[in-house]
Scaffold this motif. Structure first.
Motif, short mmCIF file in Angstrom:
data_model
loop_
_atom_site.label_atom_id
_atom_site.label_comp_id
_atom_site.label_asym_id
_atom_site.label_seq_id
_atom_site.Cartn_x
_atom_site.Cartn_y
_atom_site.Cartn_z
N TRP A 218 37.11 25.70 -41.40
CA TRP A 218 35.93 25.29 -42.14
C TRP A 218 34.98 26.48 -42.22
O TRP A 218 34.91 27.31 -41.31
CB TRP A 218 35.24 24.12 -41.45
N GLU A 219 34.20 26.56 -43.30
CA GLU A 219 33.29 27.68 -43.53
C GLU A 219 31.84 27.23 -43.36
O GLU A 219 31.42 26.25 -43.96
CB GLU A 219 33.49 28.22 -44.95
N ARG A 220 31.09 28.00 -42.54
CA ARG A 220 29.67 27.66 -42.30
C ARG A 220 28.89 27.82 -43.60
O ARG A 220 29.05 28.80 -44.32
CB ARG A 220 29.08 28.57 -41.22
N GLN A 221 28.00 26.87 -43.87
CA GLN A 221 27.20 26.90 -45.08
C GLN A 221 25.73 27.16 -44.80
O GLN A 221 24.99 27.48 -45.69
CB GLN A 221 27.33 25.56 -45.84
N GLN A 222 25.28 27.00 -43.59
CA GLN A 222 23.88 27.31 -43.24
C GLN A 222 23.77 27.70 -41.82
O GLN A 222 24.63 27.53 -41.05
CB GLN A 222 22.95 26.15 -43.55
N LYS B 261 31.04 32.28 -38.28
CA LYS B 261 31.04 31.99 -39.72
C LYS B 261 32.10 30.97 -40.09
O LYS B 261 32.03 30.34 -41.14
CB LYS B 261 31.29 33.27 -40.52
N LYS B 262 33.11 30.81 -39.23
CA LYS B 262 34.20 29.86 -39.50
C LYS B 262 34.46 29.04 -38.25
O LYS B 262 34.18 29.47 -37.14
CB LYS B 262 35.46 30.60 -39.93
N LEU B 263 34.99 27.85 -38.48
CA LEU B 263 35.31 26.94 -37.40
C LEU B 263 36.74 26.45 -37.60
O LEU B 263 37.06 25.86 -38.62
CB LEU B 263 34.35 25.75 -37.42
N LEU C 266 34.91 28.32 -32.72
CA LEU C 266 34.24 29.23 -33.63
C LEU C 266 35.05 30.50 -33.79
O LEU C 266 35.66 30.99 -32.83
CB LEU C 266 32.84 29.58 -33.12
N TRP D 52 29.15 22.56 -42.65
CA TRP D 52 30.45 23.20 -42.80
C TRP D 52 31.16 22.68 -44.03
O TRP D 52 31.22 21.48 -44.27
CB TRP D 52 31.32 22.93 -41.57
N GLY E 88 25.60 22.59 -37.52
CA GLY E 88 25.30 23.10 -38.85
C GLY E 88 26.13 22.42 -39.92
O GLY E 88 26.81 21.42 -39.67
N ALA F 127 28.30 25.25 -32.79
CA ALA F 127 28.96 24.76 -33.99
C ALA F 127 28.05 23.86 -34.82
O ALA F 127 28.46 23.41 -35.90
CB ALA F 127 30.23 24.01 -33.61
#
Length: 143
Positions: free
Chosen positions: A139-143, A122-124, A117, A30, A28, A26
């Protein structure tokens, strides 16, 4: 025969890519989404410590960049939300992290928290609990 081998190779590559995303954990950047307005609310940087515990800090606020935590107690009272640690102590438990804490800067309340995850990393899904009741955000992963 060659076509079947190509399809099998592609399927294996896609499978490995999804496993790599999950293996990255997780950690990264978000993007959080407001429950009511469904608009982007903040960017949270999540880090995994050497002990495997997750922590998260707000690094950017979209809607109210100068917000302070007026309703917080203790050291966070009156402090800027931007730069504030809002997530801590989540421990790996199988496919998710649990037994952590999450701060809602809007209410100043601290909740028991878990995270999991989804969608190949890609999402949390982040949950805050009070007893048997909970509220979830994705939440959406940004990197």
């Amino acid at each position: 025969m060659i076509r079947i081998a190509k399809i099998a190779g592609l399927a294996a590559a896609l499978g490995m890519a999804s496993q790599l995303a999950l293996a990255g954990g997780a950690s990264g950047l978000w993007k959080t989404i407001d429950d009511e307005t469904h608009q982007a609310k903040a960017l949270v940087q999540i880090n995994e410590g050497a002990n495997g515990e997750l922590t998260g800090k707000v690094i950017k606020l979209y809607m109210h960049p100068d917000a302070v935590c007026d309703k917080c107690d203790g050291a966070n009272k009156g402090k800027p939300v931007n730069g504030m640690q809002i997530l801590w102590g989540l421990k790996k438990d199988g496919e998710e992290w649990s037994e952590g804490q999450i701060l809602d800067p809007k209410s100043g309340k601290i909740y028991t928290s878990s995270a999991k995850l989804m969608e190949d990393g890609k999402k949390l899904r982040v949950r805050g609990y009070i007893g048997p009741f909970f509220r979830s955000q994705v939440w959406e992963r940004q990197q």
